[in-house]
Design a protein around this motif. Structure first.
Motif, short mmCIF file in Angstrom:
data_model
loop_
_atom_site.label_atom_id
_atom_site.label_comp_id
_atom_site.label_asym_id
_atom_site.label_seq_id
_atom_site.Cartn_x
_atom_site.Cartn_y
_atom_site.Cartn_z
N LYS A 62 -8.26 -81.56 -39.19
CA LYS A 62 -8.42 -82.91 -38.39
C LYS A 62 -6.74 -83.22 -38.12
CE LYS A 62 -9.71 -87.60 -38.45
NZ LYS A 62 -10.31 -88.75 -39.09
N ALA A 63 -5.93 -83.32 -39.13
CA ALA A 63 -4.69 -83.59 -39.10
C ALA A 63 -4.00 -82.56 -38.07
CB ALA A 63 -3.92 -83.70 -40.40
N ILE A 64 -4.22 -81.30 -38.28
CA ILE A 64 -3.36 -80.43 -37.31
C ILE A 64 -3.75 -80.37 -36.02
CG2 ILE A 64 -2.74 -78.06 -37.15
CD1 ILE A 64 -3.31 -77.62 -40.10
N LYS A 65 -5.05 -80.64 -35.78
CA LYS A 65 -5.54 -80.54 -34.41
C LYS A 65 -5.19 -81.81 -33.64
CE LYS A 65 -10.21 -80.77 -32.17
NZ LYS A 65 -11.55 -80.69 -32.22
N GLY A 66 -5.13 -83.04 -34.39
CA GLY A 66 -4.81 -84.03 -33.40
C GLY A 66 -5.50 -84.23 -32.47
N ARG A 67 -5.17 -84.56 -31.19
CA ARG A 67 -5.77 -84.63 -29.70
C ARG A 67 -5.96 -83.47 -29.20
NH1 ARG A 67 -7.01 -89.85 -28.60
NH2 ARG A 67 -6.34 -91.53 -29.76
N ARG A 68 -5.27 -82.29 -29.54
CA ARG A 68 -5.34 -81.03 -28.69
C ARG A 68 -6.69 -80.32 -28.90
NH1 ARG A 68 -2.12 -77.48 -31.55
NH2 ARG A 68 -2.18 -78.50 -33.47
N LYS A 69 -7.03 -79.68 -27.90
CA LYS A 69 -8.05 -78.76 -27.63
C LYS A 69 -7.72 -77.54 -28.46
CE LYS A 69 -11.35 -76.44 -24.93
NZ LYS A 69 -11.72 -76.11 -23.52
N VAL A 70 -8.53 -77.06 -29.66
CA VAL A 70 -8.05 -75.78 -30.38
C VAL A 70 -9.42 -74.77 -30.59
CG1 VAL A 70 -6.37 -77.35 -31.80
CG2 VAL A 70 -8.59 -76.90 -32.66
N LYS A 71 -9.01 -73.63 -30.78
CA LYS A 71 -9.91 -72.69 -31.32
C LYS A 71 -9.69 -72.45 -32.64
CE LYS A 71 -11.80 -68.36 -30.28
NZ LYS A 71 -13.23 -68.74 -29.51
N VAL A 72 -10.81 -72.60 -33.80
CA VAL A 72 -10.55 -72.27 -34.86
C VAL A 72 -11.08 -71.14 -35.49
CG1 VAL A 72 -11.11 -73.25 -37.19
CG2 VAL A 72 -10.50 -74.82 -35.63
N ILE A 73 -10.15 -70.35 -35.96
CA ILE A 73 -10.66 -68.91 -36.61
C ILE A 73 -10.68 -68.83 -38.00
CG2 ILE A 73 -9.76 -66.60 -36.54
CD1 ILE A 73 -8.57 -66.78 -33.75
N TYR A 74 -11.61 -68.17 -38.66
CA TYR A 74 -11.76 -68.05 -39.90
C TYR A 74 -11.64 -66.43 -40.36
CZ TYR A 74 -13.75 -67.65 -44.64
OH TYR A 74 -14.21 -67.60 -45.98
N THR A 75 -10.40 -66.23 -41.20
CA THR A 75 -10.37 -64.83 -41.54
C THR A 75 -11.39 -64.35 -42.79
OG1 THR A 75 -8.74 -65.24 -42.83
CG2 THR A 75 -7.93 -64.83 -40.70
N SER A 76 -12.51 -63.50 -42.50
CA SER A 76 -13.49 -63.31 -43.38
C SER A 76 -14.00 -62.03 -43.27
CB SER A 76 -14.70 -64.41 -43.14
OG SER A 76 -15.78 -63.91 -43.60
N PRO A 77 -14.27 -61.22 -44.35
CA PRO A 77 -15.08 -59.85 -44.11
C PRO A 77 -16.38 -59.84 -43.52
CG PRO A 77 -14.16 -60.24 -46.58
CD PRO A 77 -14.21 -61.61 -45.63
N ALA A 78 -16.88 -60.91 -43.38
CA ALA A 78 -18.03 -61.03 -42.46
C ALA A 78 -17.95 -61.36 -41.03
CB ALA A 78 -18.93 -62.23 -43.03
N GLY A 79 -16.86 -61.49 -40.61
CA GLY A 79 -16.44 -61.79 -39.24
C GLY A 79 -16.51 -60.46 -38.52
N LYS A 80 -16.22 -60.63 -37.11
CA LYS A 80 -16.32 -59.43 -36.27
C LYS A 80 -14.85 -58.55 -36.18
CE LYS A 80 -19.16 -61.26 -32.67
NZ LYS A 80 -19.38 -61.83 -31.10
N SER A 81 -15.13 -57.35 -36.31
CA SER A 81 -13.76 -56.68 -36.67
C SER A 81 -12.87 -56.91 -35.36
CB SER A 81 -14.01 -55.09 -36.67
OG SER A 81 -14.82 -54.86 -38.01
N GLU A 126 -15.35 -65.98 -36.48
CA GLU A 126 -14.83 -65.38 -37.85
C GLU A 126 -14.49 -63.96 -37.22
OE1 GLU A 126 -17.21 -65.54 -41.22
OE2 GLU A 126 -18.76 -67.06 -40.34
N ILE A 127 -13.31 -63.57 -37.77
CA ILE A 127 -12.69 -62.39 -37.62
C ILE A 127 -12.32 -61.86 -38.87
CG2 ILE A 127 -10.49 -61.47 -36.65
CD1 ILE A 127 -10.47 -63.46 -34.23
N SER A 128 -12.56 -60.35 -38.70
CA SER A 128 -12.31 -59.45 -40.10
C SER A 128 -11.24 -58.52 -39.62
CB SER A 128 -13.59 -58.77 -40.27
OG SER A 128 -13.23 -57.61 -41.26
N ALA A 129 -10.33 -58.07 -40.62
CA ALA A 129 -9.21 -57.05 -40.29
C ALA A 129 -10.03 -55.65 -40.40
CB ALA A 129 -8.24 -57.27 -41.29
N GLY A 130 -11.24 -55.60 -40.81
CA GLY A 130 -11.69 -54.27 -41.05
C GLY A 130 -12.86 -54.19 -41.89
N ASP A 131 -13.49 -53.11 -42.13
CA ASP A 131 -14.77 -53.18 -43.18
C ASP A 131 -14.03 -52.68 -44.59
OD1 ASP A 131 -16.49 -53.49 -41.14
OD2 ASP A 131 -16.82 -51.54 -40.64
#
Length: 229
Positions: free
Chosen positions: A74-93, A130-135
């Motif tokens: 919330k603090a970082i976003k402010g009023r800007r339109k943002v895309k939030v990415i979560y780095t996770s092994p469960a994400g798409k490679s 969600e984005i993964s660096a690989g399997d």
């Protein structure tokens, strides 16, 4: 200019990567802006700066709490339109395709996962992708975040010296890059292929494409399946 905001519990990890070479110059030229935020600055636990707790229902490890992440975004976003990415092994490679797509964004917030993951309410309410660096599993999401910033930044016009240097790279057209040579033309009896010394640009292009195709068939035939070959 594309802005990256990275939320992490290890902000010191990023300086040696972002303050060198191409990424440093990209920031100096104002092609990208990279801001690293310490998640502990946003926790309500001002005494211990805690950002994780035991999972409900039991189980090993710790889970990153919702409150610090909600408040940080919330603090970082402010009023800007943002895309939030979560780095996770469960994400798409992550791939070159994803990197190109992310260059279209104006503001990217990357949450670096840790421990046994994040509170599911963060994933449901805040995370766009969600984005993964690989399997495989890493000790945290910092290295995948660096990977994403690097891969996306270099595709932004003006970051690399020559735009054409992007055209013949690995994964363009789903082909790996073919062999490259530089001076001397004869190194200890090992010679550069004659076609590269011929000055015949059409022949060179055909040779390079054939070598790229042969390498891809041998090393990454799955890429050719995507291309429909």
């Amino acid at each position: 200019m594309l802005r990256f905001d990275i939320i992490t519990i290890f902000p010191e990890m990023f300086g040696p990567v972002f303050n060198e070479s191409i990424l440093k110059r990209a920031q100096e030229k104002k092609k990208v802006a990279i801001h690293v935020h310490d998640l502990r600055d946003y926790t309500d636990d001002k005494k211990h700066r805690r950002v994780d707790d035991r999972p409900f229902g039991g189980g090993p490890g710790m889970v990153m709490m919702a409150q610090p992440l909600f408040d940080a975004v919330k603090a970082i976003k402010g009023r800007r339109k943002v895309k939030v990415i979560y780095t996770s092994p469960a994400g798409k490679s992550f791939s070159q395709f994803h990197a190109k797509r992310l260059t279209k964004a104006k503001n990217l917030i990357i949450i670096c996962g840790h421990y046994e993951g994040i509170d599911e309410r963060v994933r449901e309410q805040l995370v766009d992708e969600e984005i993964s660096a690989g399997d495989y599993v890493l000790t945290g999401g910092e290295i995948p975040a660096m990977l994403i910033v690097d891969a996306v930044s270099r595709l932004i016009p003006g970051v690399l010296g020559k735009a054409e240097s992007l055209l013949d790279e690995s994964f363009e057209s789903n082909l790996l890059e073919g062999p490259q040579y530089t001076r001397p033309a004869n190194f200890r009896g090992i010679k550069v292929p004659d076609v590269l010394l011929s000055g015949n640009h059409k022949a060179i292009k055909i040779w390079r494409n054939s070598k790229a195709l042969a390498k891809t068939k041998k090393v990454r035939p799955d890429l050719l399946d995507k291309k429909g070959r």
